[in-house]
Design a protein around this motif. Structure first.
Motif, PDB file in Angstrom:
ATOM      1  N   VAL A 117       0.893  -1.302  -0.060  1.00  0.00           N
ATOM      2  CA  VAL A 117       0.075   0.018  -0.072  1.00  0.00           C
ATOM      3  C   VAL A 117       0.989   1.207  -0.017  1.00  0.00           C
ATOM      4  O   VAL A 117       0.501   2.216  -0.496  1.00  0.00           O
ATOM      5  CB  VAL A 117      -1.077   0.017   1.168  1.00  0.00           C
ATOM      6  CG1 VAL A 117      -0.153   0.242   2.652  1.00  0.00           C
ATOM      7  CG2 VAL A 117      -1.937   1.103   0.872  1.00  0.00           C
ATOM      8  N   GLU A 118       2.069   1.368   0.625  1.00  0.00           N
ATOM      9  CA  GLU A 118       2.847   2.369   0.611  1.00  0.00           C
ATOM     10  C   GLU A 118       3.678   2.327  -0.701  1.00  0.00           C
ATOM     11  O   GLU A 118       3.814   3.732  -1.210  1.00  0.00           O
ATOM     12  CB  GLU A 118       3.877   2.475   1.702  1.00  0.00           C
ATOM     13  CG  GLU A 118       3.121   2.256   3.193  1.00  0.00           C
ATOM     14  CD  GLU A 118       4.194   1.920   4.489  1.00  0.00           C
ATOM     15  OE1 GLU A 118       5.177   2.384   4.395  1.00  0.00           O
ATOM     16  OE2 GLU A 118       3.808   1.351   5.337  1.00  0.00           O
ATOM     17  N   LEU A 119       4.077   1.501  -1.325  1.00  0.00           N
ATOM     18  CA  LEU A 119       4.623   1.541  -2.616  1.00  0.00           C
ATOM     19  C   LEU A 119       3.580   2.141  -3.583  1.00  0.00           C
ATOM     20  O   LEU A 119       3.994   2.937  -4.348  1.00  0.00           O
ATOM     21  CB  LEU A 119       4.847   0.133  -3.074  1.00  0.00           C
ATOM     22  CG  LEU A 119       5.666  -0.039  -4.258  1.00  0.00           C
ATOM     23  CD1 LEU A 119       6.980   0.954  -4.644  1.00  0.00           C
ATOM     24  CD2 LEU A 119       5.933  -1.540  -4.631  1.00  0.00           C
ATOM     25  N   LEU A 120       2.451   1.683  -3.542  1.00  0.00           N
ATOM     26  CA  LEU A 120       1.156   1.940  -4.536  1.00  0.00           C
ATOM     27  C   LEU A 120       1.028   3.448  -4.392  1.00  0.00           C
ATOM     28  O   LEU A 120       0.812   4.253  -5.398  1.00  0.00           O
ATOM     29  CB  LEU A 120       0.178   1.396  -4.267  1.00  0.00           C
ATOM     30  CG  LEU A 120      -1.019   1.702  -5.057  1.00  0.00           C
ATOM     31  CD1 LEU A 120      -0.837   1.250  -6.729  1.00  0.00           C
ATOM     32  CD2 LEU A 120      -2.450   0.744  -4.907  1.00  0.00           C
ATOM     33  N   GLN A 121       1.042   4.053  -3.093  1.00  0.00           N
ATOM     34  CA  GLN A 121       0.831   5.363  -2.749  1.00  0.00           C
ATOM     35  C   GLN A 121       2.072   6.088  -3.571  1.00  0.00           C
ATOM     36  O   GLN A 121       1.602   7.497  -3.960  1.00  0.00           O
ATOM     37  CB  GLN A 121       0.827   5.664  -1.388  1.00  0.00           C
ATOM     38  CG  GLN A 121       0.216   7.082  -1.035  1.00  0.00           C
ATOM     39  CD  GLN A 121      -0.187   7.056   0.572  1.00  0.00           C
ATOM     40  OE1 GLN A 121      -1.222   7.496   0.848  1.00  0.00           O
ATOM     41  NE2 GLN A 121       0.566   6.211   1.153  1.00  0.00           N
ATOM     42  N   ASN A 182       7.756  -8.937  -6.635  1.00  0.00           N
ATOM     43  CA  ASN A 182       7.252  -9.678  -5.730  1.00  0.00           C
ATOM     44  C   ASN A 182       6.161  -8.820  -4.757  1.00  0.00           C
ATOM     45  O   ASN A 182       5.753  -9.427  -3.800  1.00  0.00           O
ATOM     46  CB  ASN A 182       8.259 -10.352  -4.881  1.00  0.00           C
ATOM     47  CG  ASN A 182       7.602 -11.626  -4.315  1.00  0.00           C
ATOM     48  OD1 ASN A 182       7.196 -12.504  -4.612  1.00  0.00           O
ATOM     49  ND2 ASN A 182       7.943 -11.853  -2.800  1.00  0.00           N
ATOM     50  N   SER A 183       6.062  -7.771  -5.312  1.00  0.00           N
ATOM     51  CA  SER A 183       4.827  -6.837  -4.397  1.00  0.00           C
ATOM     52  C   SER A 183       3.572  -6.930  -5.087  1.00  0.00           C
ATOM     53  O   SER A 183       3.130  -6.715  -6.436  1.00  0.00           O
ATOM     54  CB  SER A 183       5.412  -5.392  -4.355  1.00  0.00           C
ATOM     55  OG  SER A 183       4.516  -4.720  -4.009  1.00  0.00           O
ATOM     56  N   PRO A 211       7.434 -15.668  -9.549  1.00  0.00           N
ATOM     57  CA  PRO A 211       6.613 -16.740  -9.599  1.00  0.00           C
ATOM     58  C   PRO A 211       5.395 -16.662  -8.859  1.00  0.00           C
ATOM     59  O   PRO A 211       4.465 -16.973  -9.149  1.00  0.00           O
ATOM     60  CB  PRO A 211       7.650 -17.968  -9.042  1.00  0.00           C
ATOM     61  CG  PRO A 211       8.914 -17.400  -9.624  1.00  0.00           C
ATOM     62  CD  PRO A 211       8.778 -16.041  -9.385  1.00  0.00           C
ATOM     63  N   ALA A 212       5.567 -16.347  -7.635  1.00  0.00           N
ATOM     64  CA  ALA A 212       4.537 -16.096  -6.707  1.00  0.00           C
ATOM     65  C   ALA A 212       3.421 -15.085  -7.243  1.00  0.00           C
ATOM     66  O   ALA A 212       2.096 -15.400  -6.938  1.00  0.00           O
ATOM     67  CB  ALA A 212       4.753 -15.692  -5.399  1.00  0.00           C
ATOM     68  N   MET A 213       3.628 -14.029  -7.709  1.00  0.00           N
ATOM     69  CA  MET A 213       2.907 -13.055  -8.134  1.00  0.00           C
ATOM     70  C   MET A 213       2.041 -13.413  -9.485  1.00  0.00           C
ATOM     71  O   MET A 213       0.904 -13.159  -9.536  1.00  0.00           O
ATOM     72  CB  MET A 213       3.497 -11.630  -8.328  1.00  0.00           C
ATOM     73  CG  MET A 213       3.837 -11.008  -6.932  1.00  0.00           C
ATOM     74  SD  MET A 213       2.638 -10.658  -5.658  1.00  0.00           S
ATOM     75  CE  MET A 213       2.683 -11.887  -4.597  1.00  0.00           C
ATOM     76  N   LYS A 214       2.756 -14.236  -9.987  1.00  0.00           N
ATOM     77  CA  LYS A 214       2.259 -14.571 -11.500  1.00  0.00           C
ATOM     78  C   LYS A 214       1.147 -15.745 -11.345  1.00  0.00           C
ATOM     79  O   LYS A 214       0.117 -15.732 -12.185  1.00  0.00           O
ATOM     80  CB  LYS A 214       3.428 -15.402 -12.187  1.00  0.00           C
ATOM     81  CG  LYS A 214       4.476 -14.350 -12.996  1.00  0.00           C
ATOM     82  CD  LYS A 214       5.322 -15.340 -13.892  1.00  0.00           C
ATOM     83  CE  LYS A 214       6.188 -14.605 -14.660  1.00  0.00           C
ATOM     84  NZ  LYS A 214       7.300 -15.391 -15.207  1.00  0.00           N
TER      85      LYS A 214
END
Length: 397
Positions: A117-121, A182-183, A211-214
């Motif tokens: 959320v902080e990265l997106l902001q 990975n975010s 891989p996890a986010m995919k």
């Protein structure tokens, strides 16, 4: 094979480790609420509220998967102030804090909690600066930062706007994904690529994810959308697909073979979609005996909402609920209503986004050309006298 198993395990751990937990949203709001002391939180499928006491409120939200929820203060509604939607991405069952100031507006709120959320902001602020550059350039070159679709220069304007997006916005999204693969902030932002990036660019964007986010639902739907761009090109044959109708019976698209079919993508919450139906019923009545049919496919996430709307509209053609994301993988839908005209042998003839209530749409003109005549105009509500644009689909409903 080993890599695939590892990726699946990573995704399961990411999603499964949060089962049966909850999000705690703690808010602080500064200023005079004038007695309107409620804070609403909502999405298309979720609604809740909390009482603001001495400038503070707390909302507990069941966590099943990442969500994007909007905050809406009661005082804005009560005083009829202009409201710029303010949403929060909550990707983990942790405590999120929101600090707001009435004088500055909700869009100036500061959110803290997870890394995503902080990265997106931070990304959103950078993106807003880029959009400002785009608008200023358009205003300088065209005299205004926007242009009506009916303007003779609209095509030129739209082409230039897309070029500016490639110059100022696309690099920001590519950088976000590459630097934070990975975010969930990167996954959530993929939806922006649907309108401004080519299929090849989208494929490379997806490839940069971890891989996890995919394996997240949102990333897989984005990947399917990229395939949908290729599958839905004019001249392509529609691949057969099967969806459940309102009685939970399987409805195969192959059943329409031999007819011209108007595939109508809609949703119960889409006002232009619902407003289009009276005229669509007129079109259906006019052409139904000439090897023509309509097939409505809902993108609703709530089956109950879809069934209620189906009963209310009582349209005389086949209905189905999109439970396999055919809207993305087969037709690259970005907003509703969107319609496709399919030939008797399954070839995509035309696509139309939005709705023309006066019968002047490209697909209706094509139908008149194919069958002769034009749809008879009927009584329409005042709200349906102008062109109705499609309602954009959000990454998370």
């Amino acid at each position: 094979m080993k890599r695939i198993v590892i990726a699946l395990l990573a995704a399961l751990l990411y999603q499964g480790s949060y089962a049966q937990q909850q999000i705690v949203l703690k808010g602080t709001i500064k200023g005079d609420l004038k007695g309107y002391n409620k804070m609403y939180i909502y999405s298309r499928t979720y609604h809740d509220s909390a009482v603001i006491t001495n400038g503070h409120y707390t909302i507990n939200i069941p966590f099943k998967e990442p969500v994007f929820l909007m905050l809406y203060p009661e005082y804005i509604q009560a005083q009829r102030q202009m409201y710029v939607p303010f949403g929060i991405l909550m990707d983990k069952p942790v405590t999120y804090t929101v600090t707001s100031d009435i004088e500055k507006g909700m869009s100036a709120s500061v959110v803290k909690g997870s890394e995503a959320v902080e990265l997106l902001q931070a990304y959103t602020k950078t993106k807003e600066t880029a959009w400002k550059q785009v608008r200023e350039t358009l205003k300088k070159e065209f005299g205004q930062p926007w242009m009506d679709e009916k303007s003779p220069r609209h095509v030129e304007f739209e082409t230039r706007q897309k070029a500016l997006q490639q110059e100022h916005l696309v690099p920001l999204l590519q950088q976000l994904v590459k630097q934070h693969p990975n975010s969930f902030a990167a996954v959530f932002s993929l939806g922006e690529a649907r309108e401004m990036m080519s299929a090849d660019q989208q494929e490379r964007l997806y490839a940069d994810l971890s891989p996890a986010m995919k394996q997240t639902k949102e990333a897989m739907e984005f990947h399917q959308f990229t395939e949908g761009i290729k599958n839905s090109a004019v001249g392509k044959k529609v691949k057969n697909f099967t969806l459940p109708d309102e009685k939970d019976q399987s409805l195969s698209f192959s059943q329409f073979k031999g007819k011209y079919v108007l595939i109508d993508f809609w949703a119960s919450w889409c006002s232009p979609c619902r407003q289009s139906f009276p005229h669509m019923r007129e079109v259906f009545q006019q052409y139904k005996d000439q090897h023509f049919d309509i097939y409505s496919i809902s993108i609703d996430k709530s089956k109950a909402d879809w069934l209620k709307a189906v009963a209310q509209e009582n349209n005389p053609w086949k209905q189905a609920l999109d439970n396999i994301n055919i809207a993305g993988s087969g037709f690259a839908i970005t907003g509703v209503p969107t319609t496709y005209l399919i030939s008797p042998d399954g070839e995509i003839l035309m696509k139309e986004v939005g709705f023309e209530p006066d019968g002047s749409g490209a697909i209706e003109k094509k139908l008149a050309e194919l069958f002769g005549g034009a749809a008879k105009p009927g009584a329409k509500p005042a709200a349906a006298t102008k062109t109705m644009k499609a309602v954009p689909m959000t990454p998370m409903q």
